[in-house]
Design a protein around this motif. Structure first.
Motif, PDB file in Angstrom:
ATOM      1  N   LEU A  23      29.369  68.054  13.054  1.00 30.14           N
ATOM      2  CA  LEU A  23      29.896  66.540  13.315  1.00 30.14           C
ATOM      3  C   LEU A  23      28.800  65.738  12.157  1.00 30.14           C
ATOM      4  O   LEU A  23      27.747  65.944  11.923  1.00 30.14           O
ATOM      5  N   SER A  24      29.547  64.697  11.452  1.00 31.20           N
ATOM      6  CA  SER A  24      28.862  64.011  10.659  1.00 31.20           C
ATOM      7  C   SER A  24      27.710  63.092  11.208  1.00 31.20           C
ATOM      8  O   SER A  24      27.940  62.576  12.163  1.00 31.20           O
ATOM      9  N   GLN A  25      26.680  62.907  10.789  1.00 30.96           N
ATOM     10  CA  GLN A  25      25.471  62.271  11.230  1.00 30.96           C
ATOM     11  C   GLN A  25      25.484  60.849  10.691  1.00 30.96           C
ATOM     12  O   GLN A  25      25.786  60.627   9.427  1.00 30.96           O
ATOM     13  N   PRO A  26      25.107  59.756  11.628  1.00 25.17           N
ATOM     14  CA  PRO A  26      25.040  58.224  11.019  1.00 25.17           C
ATOM     15  C   PRO A  26      24.117  58.131  10.140  1.00 25.17           C
ATOM     16  O   PRO A  26      22.894  58.951   9.927  1.00 25.17           O
ATOM     17  N   ALA A  27      24.172  57.261   9.300  1.00 26.60           N
ATOM     18  CA  ALA A  27      23.059  56.952   8.159  1.00 26.60           C
ATOM     19  C   ALA A  27      21.962  56.407   8.937  1.00 26.60           C
ATOM     20  O   ALA A  27      21.808  55.738   9.989  1.00 26.60           O
ATOM     21  N   GLN A  28      20.894  56.812   8.332  1.00 22.77           N
ATOM     22  CA  GLN A  28      19.740  56.330   8.943  1.00 22.77           C
ATOM     23  C   GLN A  28      19.228  54.960   9.031  1.00 22.77           C
ATOM     24  O   GLN A  28      19.728  54.180   8.128  1.00 22.77           O
ATOM     25  N   ALA A  29      18.839  54.525  10.046  1.00 20.99           N
ATOM     26  CA  ALA A  29      18.534  52.974  10.297  1.00 20.99           C
ATOM     27  C   ALA A  29      17.439  52.673   9.479  1.00 20.99           C
ATOM     28  O   ALA A  29      16.159  53.391   9.628  1.00 20.99           O
ATOM     29  N   ILE A  30      17.254  51.657   8.561  1.00 20.52           N
ATOM     30  CA  ILE A  30      16.127  51.031   7.933  1.00 20.52           C
ATOM     31  C   ILE A  30      15.991  49.820   8.265  1.00 20.52           C
ATOM     32  O   ILE A  30      16.774  49.125   8.995  1.00 20.52           O
ATOM     33  N   ASN A  31      15.115  49.145   7.695  1.00 25.70           N
ATOM     34  CA  ASN A  31      14.933  47.565   7.936  1.00 25.70           C
ATOM     35  C   ASN A  31      15.461  46.779   6.672  1.00 25.70           C
ATOM     36  O   ASN A  31      14.917  46.951   5.741  1.00 25.70           O
ATOM     37  N   THR A  80      12.997  53.057   0.888  1.00 25.40           N
ATOM     38  CA  THR A  80      11.593  53.706   0.948  1.00 25.40           C
ATOM     39  C   THR A  80      10.382  52.853   0.260  1.00 25.40           C
ATOM     40  O   THR A  80      10.839  51.759  -0.447  1.00 25.40           O
ATOM     41  N   THR A  81       9.245  53.324   0.359  1.00 28.18           N
ATOM     42  CA  THR A  81       8.202  52.486  -0.269  1.00 28.18           C
ATOM     43  C   THR A  81       7.347  53.371  -1.004  1.00 28.18           C
ATOM     44  O   THR A  81       6.723  54.385  -0.314  1.00 28.18           O
ATOM     45  N   THR A 114      15.826  43.140  10.324  1.00 28.11           N
ATOM     46  CA  THR A 114      17.040  43.505  10.983  1.00 28.11           C
ATOM     47  C   THR A 114      17.159  44.971  10.871  1.00 28.11           C
ATOM     48  O   THR A 114      17.328  45.356   9.660  1.00 28.11           O
ATOM     49  N   PRO A 115      17.585  45.678  11.732  1.00 26.71           N
ATOM     50  CA  PRO A 115      18.054  47.133  11.482  1.00 26.71           C
ATOM     51  C   PRO A 115      19.279  47.253  10.713  1.00 26.71           C
ATOM     52  O   PRO A 115      20.263  46.457  11.191  1.00 26.71           O
ATOM     53  N   ILE A 116      19.415  48.104   9.941  1.00 24.58           N
ATOM     54  CA  ILE A 116      20.871  48.209   9.073  1.00 24.58           C
ATOM     55  C   ILE A 116      20.948  49.811   8.520  1.00 24.58           C
ATOM     56  O   ILE A 116      19.851  50.451   8.496  1.00 24.58           O
ATOM     57  N   ALA A 117      21.901  50.289   8.284  1.00 22.06           N
ATOM     58  CA  ALA A 117      22.149  51.678   7.747  1.00 22.06           C
ATOM     59  C   ALA A 117      21.766  51.832   6.233  1.00 22.06           C
ATOM     60  O   ALA A 117      22.095  50.869   5.594  1.00 22.06           O
ATOM     61  N   ASP A 118      21.006  52.785   6.055  1.00 22.36           N
ATOM     62  CA  ASP A 118      20.618  53.103   4.674  1.00 22.36           C
ATOM     63  C   ASP A 118      21.845  53.207   3.791  1.00 22.36           C
ATOM     64  O   ASP A 118      22.569  54.056   4.019  1.00 22.36           O
ATOM     65  N   SER A 119      21.917  52.678   2.588  1.00 25.97           N
ATOM     66  CA  SER A 119      22.959  52.895   1.742  1.00 25.97           C
ATOM     67  C   SER A 119      22.413  52.953   0.235  1.00 25.97           C
ATOM     68  O   SER A 119      23.440  53.185  -0.620  1.00 25.97           O
TER      69      SER A 119
END
Length: 232
Positions: A23-31, A80-81, A114-119
């Protein structure tokens, strides 16, 4: 349970397990954060001094080529930081354009996220490090220079803009976010965008050294013929 039934159950379990793994995994949630203005320049990391009134510089890497300004009140997704607190992620402009870049430290309102998918991928970061990804006709060879080619500017005919790039291909754009002040009569040329539409220059204005875009046509006649097109 008969042997045949046990075999069928094991086969079903194995197939089911493979299906789960596949199964494809959802994009990691970032801020995602809102950007701010009057950002201190990165003195400790890059030996830059002063402030950035309109918002924090966007660059191709930590202490790299300025690629725009994260105008105060827009949004930035932190993928990333780095150890010196540069943030790599997606800047989202108010007009819908957005691209991946590095943002200077201290340019985010960290009181809320706000959580958002990493793009923004590591492949994009690796590609962005190489300056021919986004630009051409640089003032000097890689890892040197700082807008040393002085060009004359006609303030009545040329306008400065904080941003140009539209997306993470870095191959197209439009002059956007007018600086709101008259340009001085000279500036320091750094590079031209890959599509030859705009040039990045530095000017002394508002009591600061400010990096911004002008139309390439505004300064084209002032540029030497032997500009540098080496890649990093």
């Amino acid at each position: 349970m008969r042997a045949s039934a046990i075999k069928r159950a094991l086969v079903a379990l194995a197939v089911g397990g493979l299906a789960v793994v596949g199964l494809s995994q959802p994009a990691q949630a970032i801020n995602q954060y809102v950007t701010i203005g009057n950002v201190p320049k990165p003195a400790a990391a890059c030996n830059n001094h002063g402030v950035m009134p309109a918002g924090g510089w966007l660059a191709n890497k930590s202490c790299g080529y300025v690629m725009g300004t994260a105008i105060a009140g827009t949004r930035f997704d932190v993928s990333t930081t780095t150890p010196n607190n540069f943030h790599f992620g997606r800047w989202r402009a108010g007009d819908g354009s957005s691209f991946c870049a590095y943002l200077v430290p201290g340019a985010l309102n960290t009181s809320h996220s706000t959580p958002i998918a990493d793009s923004c991928s590591s492949a994009t970061s690796d590609r962005l490090v190489h300056r021919r990804t986004f630009g051409r006709d640089f003032d000097v060879a890689p890892h040197t220079g700082n807008g040393a080619i002085v060009v004359r500017i006609n303030p009545s005919a040329c306008t400065g803009y904080y941003n140009y790039f539209t997306d993470s291909t870095y191959t197209t754009g439009a002059l956007r976010d007018p600086a709101g002040f008259a340009l001085p009569t000279t500036g320091g040329y750094r590079y031209t965008t890959a599509d030859n539409g705009a040039s990045m220059i530095r000017v002394d204005a508002l009591g600061e050294t400010i990096w911004l875009f002008v139309s390439r046509a505004c300064i084209n006649a002032q540029l030497p013929a032997n500009l540098n097109n080496q890649n990093d």
